[in-house]
Scaffold this motif. Sequence first.
Motif, PDB file in Angstrom:
ATOM      1  N   ARG A   1     -18.244  -4.562   1.030  1.00 18.34           N
ATOM      2  CA  ARG A   1     -17.054  -4.335   0.196  1.00 18.34           C
ATOM      3  C   ARG A   1     -16.065  -3.455   0.961  1.00 18.34           C
ATOM      4  NH1 ARG A   1     -16.809  -2.693  -6.153  1.00 18.34           N
ATOM      5  NH2 ARG A   1     -17.015  -4.939  -6.266  1.00 18.34           N
ATOM      6  N   TYR A   2     -14.782  -3.717   0.703  1.00 20.35           N
ATOM      7  CA  TYR A   2     -13.705  -2.903   1.267  1.00 20.35           C
ATOM      8  C   TYR A   2     -12.921  -2.264   0.129  1.00 20.35           C
ATOM      9  CZ  TYR A   2     -14.388  -5.288   5.738  1.00 20.35           C
ATOM     10  OH  TYR A   2     -14.926  -5.787   6.899  1.00 20.35           O
ATOM     11  N   HIS A   3     -12.725  -0.946   0.209  1.00 18.76           N
ATOM     12  CA  HIS A   3     -11.831  -0.213  -0.688  1.00 18.76           C
ATOM     13  C   HIS A   3     -10.641   0.196   0.175  1.00 18.76           C
ATOM     14  CE1 HIS A   3     -15.078   1.393  -3.712  1.00 18.76           C
ATOM     15  NE2 HIS A   3     -15.067   0.084  -3.626  1.00 18.76           N
ATOM     16  N   LEU A   4      -9.508  -0.448  -0.011  1.00 16.58           N
ATOM     17  CA  LEU A   4      -8.353  -0.178   0.839  1.00 16.58           C
ATOM     18  C   LEU A   4      -7.207   0.402   0.014  1.00 16.58           C
ATOM     19  CD1 LEU A   4      -8.336  -3.491   2.907  1.00 16.58           C
ATOM     20  CD2 LEU A   4      -9.523  -1.341   3.423  1.00 16.58           C
ATOM     21  N   LEU A   5      -6.634   1.492   0.496  1.00 20.85           N
ATOM     22  CA  LEU A   5      -5.372   1.997  -0.023  1.00 20.85           C
ATOM     23  C   LEU A   5      -4.350   1.686   1.062  1.00 20.85           C
ATOM     24  CD1 LEU A   5      -6.194   5.377  -1.806  1.00 20.85           C
ATOM     25  CD2 LEU A   5      -5.519   3.200  -2.822  1.00 20.85           C
ATOM     26  N   VAL A   6      -3.522   0.679   0.786  1.00 19.48           N
ATOM     27  CA  VAL A   6      -2.569   0.163   1.771  1.00 19.48           C
ATOM     28  C   VAL A   6      -1.235   0.885   1.582  1.00 19.48           C
ATOM     29  CG1 VAL A   6      -1.456  -1.897   2.693  1.00 19.48           C
ATOM     30  CG2 VAL A   6      -3.750  -2.068   1.685  1.00 19.48           C
ATOM     31  N   PHE A   7      -0.807   1.561   2.653  1.00 20.42           N
ATOM     32  CA  PHE A   7       0.437   2.319   2.622  1.00 20.42           C
ATOM     33  C   PHE A   7       1.586   1.449   3.105  1.00 20.42           C
ATOM     34  CE2 PHE A   7      -2.639   5.533   2.131  1.00 20.42           C
ATOM     35  CZ  PHE A   7      -2.015   6.661   1.630  1.00 20.42           C
ATOM     36  N   PRO A   8       2.762   1.577   2.485  1.00 23.26           N
ATOM     37  CA  PRO A   8       3.908   0.752   2.856  1.00 23.26           C
ATOM     38  C   PRO A   8       4.572   1.275   4.133  1.00 23.26           C
ATOM     39  CG  PRO A   8       4.553   2.246   1.113  1.00 23.26           C
ATOM     40  CD  PRO A   8       3.080   2.461   1.348  1.00 23.26           C
ATOM     41  N   LEU A   9       3.805   1.262   5.214  1.00 20.41           N
ATOM     42  CA  LEU A   9       4.261   1.776   6.506  1.00 20.41           C
ATOM     43  C   LEU A   9       3.831   0.829   7.611  1.00 20.41           C
ATOM     44  CD1 LEU A   9       2.935   5.439   6.116  1.00 20.41           C
ATOM     45  CD2 LEU A   9       5.296   4.699   5.780  1.00 20.41           C
TER      46      LEU A   9
ATOM     47  N   ALA B   1      -2.816   6.888  -7.867  1.00 18.05           N
ATOM     48  CA  ALA B   1      -3.097   5.970  -6.764  1.00 18.05           C
ATOM     49  C   ALA B   1      -4.394   6.337  -6.042  1.00 18.05           C
ATOM     50  CB  ALA B   1      -1.929   5.952  -5.778  1.00 18.05           C
ATOM     51  N   PHE B   2      -4.853   7.559  -6.227  1.00 16.33           N
ATOM     52  CA  PHE B   2      -6.039   8.033  -5.507  1.00 16.33           C
ATOM     53  C   PHE B   2      -7.261   8.161  -6.409  1.00 16.33           C
ATOM     54  CE2 PHE B   2      -2.288   9.194  -3.204  1.00 16.33           C
ATOM     55  CZ  PHE B   2      -2.615   8.844  -1.897  1.00 16.33           C
ATOM     56  N   GLU B   3      -7.189   7.605  -7.606  1.00 19.15           N
ATOM     57  CA  GLU B   3      -8.311   7.644  -8.549  1.00 19.15           C
ATOM     58  C   GLU B   3      -9.572   7.075  -7.922  1.00 19.15           C
ATOM     59  OE1 GLU B   3     -11.083   5.351 -10.823  1.00 19.15           O
ATOM     60  OE2 GLU B   3      -9.373   4.427  -9.815  1.00 19.15           O
ATOM     61  N   ILE B   4      -9.423   6.062  -7.115  1.00 22.46           N
ATOM     62  CA  ILE B   4     -10.587   5.415  -6.497  1.00 22.46           C
ATOM     63  C   ILE B   4     -11.356   6.378  -5.595  1.00 22.46           C
ATOM     64  CG2 ILE B   4      -9.333   4.449  -4.501  1.00 22.46           C
ATOM     65  CD1 ILE B   4     -11.138   1.919  -4.912  1.00 22.46           C
ATOM     66  N   LYS B   5     -10.680   7.362  -5.007  1.00 19.99           N
ATOM     67  CA  LYS B   5     -11.363   8.304  -4.114  1.00 19.99           C
ATOM     68  C   LYS B   5     -12.385   9.144  -4.896  1.00 19.99           C
ATOM     69  CE  LYS B   5     -10.409   7.637  -0.538  1.00 19.99           C
ATOM     70  NZ  LYS B   5     -10.983   6.476   0.158  1.00 19.99           N
TER      71      LYS B   5
ATOM     72  N   VAL C   1     -11.395  -8.193  -5.986  1.00 18.78           N
ATOM     73  CA  VAL C   1     -12.065  -7.877  -7.247  1.00 18.78           C
ATOM     74  C   VAL C   1     -11.360  -6.778  -8.035  1.00 18.78           C
ATOM     75  CG1 VAL C   1     -14.332  -8.695  -6.491  1.00 18.78           C
ATOM     76  CG2 VAL C   1     -13.698  -6.293  -6.122  1.00 18.78           C
ATOM     77  N   GLU C   2     -10.419  -6.080  -7.385  1.00 14.71           N
ATOM     78  CA  GLU C   2      -9.656  -5.040  -8.069  1.00 14.71           C
ATOM     79  C   GLU C   2      -8.389  -4.803  -7.256  1.00 14.71           C
ATOM     80  OE1 GLU C   2     -10.151  -0.298  -9.202  1.00 14.71           O
ATOM     81  OE2 GLU C   2     -11.930  -1.433  -8.634  1.00 14.71           O
ATOM     82  N   HIS C   3      -7.282  -4.632  -7.961  1.00 12.66           N
ATOM     83  CA  HIS C   3      -6.034  -4.347  -7.246  1.00 12.66           C
ATOM     84  C   HIS C   3      -5.042  -3.686  -8.180  1.00 12.66           C
ATOM     85  CE1 HIS C   3      -3.719  -7.648  -9.141  1.00 12.66           C
ATOM     86  NE2 HIS C   3      -4.901  -8.222  -9.208  1.00 12.66           N
TER      87      HIS C   3
ATOM     88  N   GLN D   1      -0.695   0.306  -2.440  1.00 14.64           N
ATOM     89  CA  GLN D   1      -1.462  -0.740  -3.101  1.00 14.64           C
ATOM     90  C   GLN D   1      -2.954  -0.456  -2.951  1.00 14.64           C
ATOM     91  OE1 GLN D   1      -0.524  -4.748  -1.903  1.00 14.64           O
ATOM     92  NE2 GLN D   1       1.564  -4.143  -1.388  1.00 14.64           N
ATOM     93  N   LYS D   2      -3.679  -0.562  -4.050  1.00 15.57           N
ATOM     94  CA  LYS D   2      -5.143  -0.504  -4.014  1.00 15.57           C
ATOM     95  C   LYS D   2      -5.633  -1.939  -3.941  1.00 15.57           C
ATOM     96  CE  LYS D   2      -7.195   0.326  -7.854  1.00 15.57           C
ATOM     97  NZ  LYS D   2      -7.675   1.034  -9.046  1.00 15.57           N
ATOM     98  N   GLN D   3      -6.488  -2.223  -2.975  1.00 14.18           N
ATOM     99  CA  GLN D   3      -7.079  -3.551  -2.827  1.00 14.18           C
ATOM    100  C   GLN D   3      -8.578  -3.376  -2.603  1.00 14.18           C
ATOM    101  OE1 GLN D   3      -5.030  -5.431   0.436  1.00 14.18           O
ATOM    102  NE2 GLN D   3      -3.057  -5.360  -0.590  1.00 14.18           N
ATOM    103  N   VAL D   4      -9.367  -3.929  -3.491  1.00 11.03           N
ATOM    104  CA  VAL D   4     -10.821  -3.883  -3.366  1.00 11.03           C
ATOM    105  C   VAL D   4     -11.313  -5.314  -3.178  1.00 11.03           C
ATOM    106  CG1 VAL D   4     -13.005  -3.258  -4.470  1.00 11.03           C
ATOM    107  CG2 VAL D   4     -10.976  -1.795  -4.774  1.00 11.03           C
TER     108      VAL D   4
END
Length: 190
Positions: A142-150, A41-45, A172-174, A182-185
Amino acid sequence: MRTLITTAFISLDGVVEAPGGEPGYRNSGWTFKHTEFLPEAFEIKGREQQEAAAMLLGRVSYEAFSEVWPDMAEFAEYKEMPKYVVSTTLTEDDLVSNWGETTILRTLDEVRALKETEGGPIIVHGSASLNQALSDAGLIDRYHLLVFPLLLGAGKRLFSTTDKDVQKLKLVEHEAYANGLQKQVFDVVR
């Protein structure tokens, strides 16, 4: 023109405050206290460090990150990367000496001018107030968001409450992960 990318750990209700355990916030450290860690889940970092050519921070985030990131192997690529800090109060004497070249910018016009220079993407970490101002000024690409279920309720938000025209985003990526993350770009549509 350089691409300005905001990256954030964000709760489902939009809070970005103190994800890593910064003091002073009731739910400090919420990213790893309540959500199982899954490396994928943190590959984008890691990718962000490889792709970014510079980092832009607000004063508060600079002061927090500059105390720990220079000596962390996880952020090695950021050490020598040029950094820009947007602050009206920070002075050259306030900058750390072990984190590479750092330039203080005083205004959003200076950020706009930086974007117009040659070079690769500029990444923004943390910096809730700065992100709100950058978004309101139309400077984020651009936004790189890691959305936590909280749901965290109170806390600093990524997006301002300014009454403004609709700003359209293109996904463009999810990806969704087994832990609910959830990763949302999103690219900003101009």
